[in-house]
Enzyme design. Structure first.
Site, PDB file in Angstrom:
ATOM      1  CB  SER A   1      -4.123  -6.537   5.158  1.00 27.80           C
ATOM      2  OG  SER A   1      -3.809  -5.327   4.519  1.00 27.80           O
TER       3      SER A   1
ATOM      4  CG  HIS B   1      -1.894  -1.039   1.389  1.00 22.23           C
ATOM      5  ND1 HIS B   1      -1.994  -1.834   2.511  1.00 22.23           N
ATOM      6  CD2 HIS B   1      -2.883  -1.458   0.551  1.00 22.23           C
ATOM      7  CE1 HIS B   1      -2.996  -2.689   2.361  1.00 22.23           C
ATOM      8  NE2 HIS B   1      -3.549  -2.490   1.185  1.00 22.23           N
TER       9      HIS B   1
HETATM   10  P1  ADP Z   1      -9.962  -3.840   0.340  1.00 20.02           P
HETATM   11  O1  ADP Z   1     -10.507  -4.625   1.491  1.00 20.02           O
HETATM   12  O2  ADP Z   1     -10.807  -2.660  -0.046  1.00 20.02           O
HETATM   13  O3  ADP Z   1      -9.545  -4.632  -0.856  1.00 20.02           O
HETATM   14  P2  ADP Z   1      -7.160  -3.544   1.031  1.00 20.02           P
HETATM   15  O4  ADP Z   1      -6.642  -2.741   2.176  1.00 20.02           O
HETATM   16  O5  ADP Z   1      -6.947  -5.001   1.059  1.00 20.02           O
HETATM   17  O6  ADP Z   1      -8.683  -3.132   0.947  1.00 20.02           O
HETATM   18  O7  ADP Z   1      -6.549  -2.987  -0.319  1.00 20.02           O
HETATM   19  C1  ADP Z   1      -6.747  -1.649  -0.733  1.00 20.02           C
HETATM   20  C2  ADP Z   1      -6.246  -1.511  -2.171  1.00 20.02           C
HETATM   21  O8  ADP Z   1      -4.847  -1.740  -2.185  1.00 20.02           O
HETATM   22  C3  ADP Z   1      -6.855  -2.523  -3.131  1.00 20.02           C
HETATM   23  O9  ADP Z   1      -7.008  -1.919  -4.394  1.00 20.02           O
HETATM   24  C4  ADP Z   1      -5.813  -3.618  -3.193  1.00 20.02           C
HETATM   25  O10 ADP Z   1      -5.862  -4.336  -4.413  1.00 20.02           O
HETATM   26  C5  ADP Z   1      -4.540  -2.798  -3.067  1.00 20.02           C
HETATM   27  N1  ADP Z   1      -3.453  -3.582  -2.511  1.00 20.02           N
HETATM   28  C6  ADP Z   1      -3.499  -4.466  -1.499  1.00 20.02           C
HETATM   29  N2  ADP Z   1      -2.285  -5.020  -1.260  1.00 20.02           N
HETATM   30  C7  ADP Z   1      -1.451  -4.464  -2.174  1.00 20.02           C
HETATM   31  C8  ADP Z   1      -0.067  -4.650  -2.487  1.00 20.02           C
HETATM   32  N3  ADP Z   1       0.696  -5.540  -1.846  1.00 20.02           N
HETATM   33  N4  ADP Z   1       0.466  -3.911  -3.485  1.00 20.02           N
HETATM   34  C9  ADP Z   1      -0.312  -3.044  -4.166  1.00 20.02           C
HETATM   35  N5  ADP Z   1      -1.627  -2.841  -3.948  1.00 20.02           N
HETATM   36  C10 ADP Z   1      -2.194  -3.539  -2.972  1.00 20.02           C
END
Ligand code: ADP
Length: 166
Positions: A133, A22
């Protein structure tokens, strides 16, 4: 949507907790916009390890005090939040094909709800392609050697939660 002179974008997610994947996305997009809001989504139907306030605080600490990125919490539709702050762009990250269908459905649903808000997809850095996560929380039960994958404050916060649970 009222046009604003500023180019604003929202990066929404659960961030339970924020990972280096993120952080990498935030760093890569923050200078493309005049204002970037990292939006902690809080759903009453979801079970989180961290409260929305904790998740927001961990994002702020991970980005550092001098970051101009705004961190906010929202319960409800992302497009409604985007409309209320005049942000026509929602950014989402894509790690692998596994993310694709969900992200496409979400983008199309958001377009249906408000066609003035555009979803932009940013590809994850391959080195964080396997970082989620959910996986971080599972693995953290057995190891705290995740420093390349999550900010140090997050590592500490997870360990604290785990030891509080006993
Ligand atoms: P959600 O529950 O809305 O998917 P997340 O916190 O899991 O929320 O993810 C938020 C955004 O960040 C999503 O678009 C997800 O695909 C992206 N994301 C999650 N992990 C990564 C990562 N390791 N690298 C890049 N983007 C990520």
């Amino acid at each position: 949507m009222k046009p604003t002179a500023q180019r604003k974008a929202i990066y929404p997610g659960s961030f339970d907790p924020i990972t280096n994947g993120h952080v990498d996305i935030i760093r890569r997009i923050e200078n493309l916009f005049d204002e970037l809001v990292v939006l902690v989504a809080n759903s009453p139907n979801k079970h989180y390890m961290f409260t929305a306030q904790e998740r927001a605080e961990l994002i702020r600490e991970s980005l550092g005090g001098d970051s101009k990125v705004i961190v906010d919490i929202h319960e409800g539709l992302t497009v409604e939040y985007a409309q209320s702050v005049g942000a026509p762009v929602v950014v989402r990250g894509l790690r692998a094909v596994a993310d694709f269908e969900y992200e496409m459905a979400m983008a199309n649903m958001n377009k249906h709800l408000n066609d003035e808000v555009e979803t932009m997809i940013v590809f994850a850095d391959p080195k964080y392609g396997y970082v989620s996560s959910r996986l971080i929380k599972s693995v953290s039960v057995y190891t705290n050697e995740l420093e390349e994958l999550v900010p140090r404050v997050v590592c500490q916060a997870i360990q604290k939660k785990i030891s509080a649970r006993g």
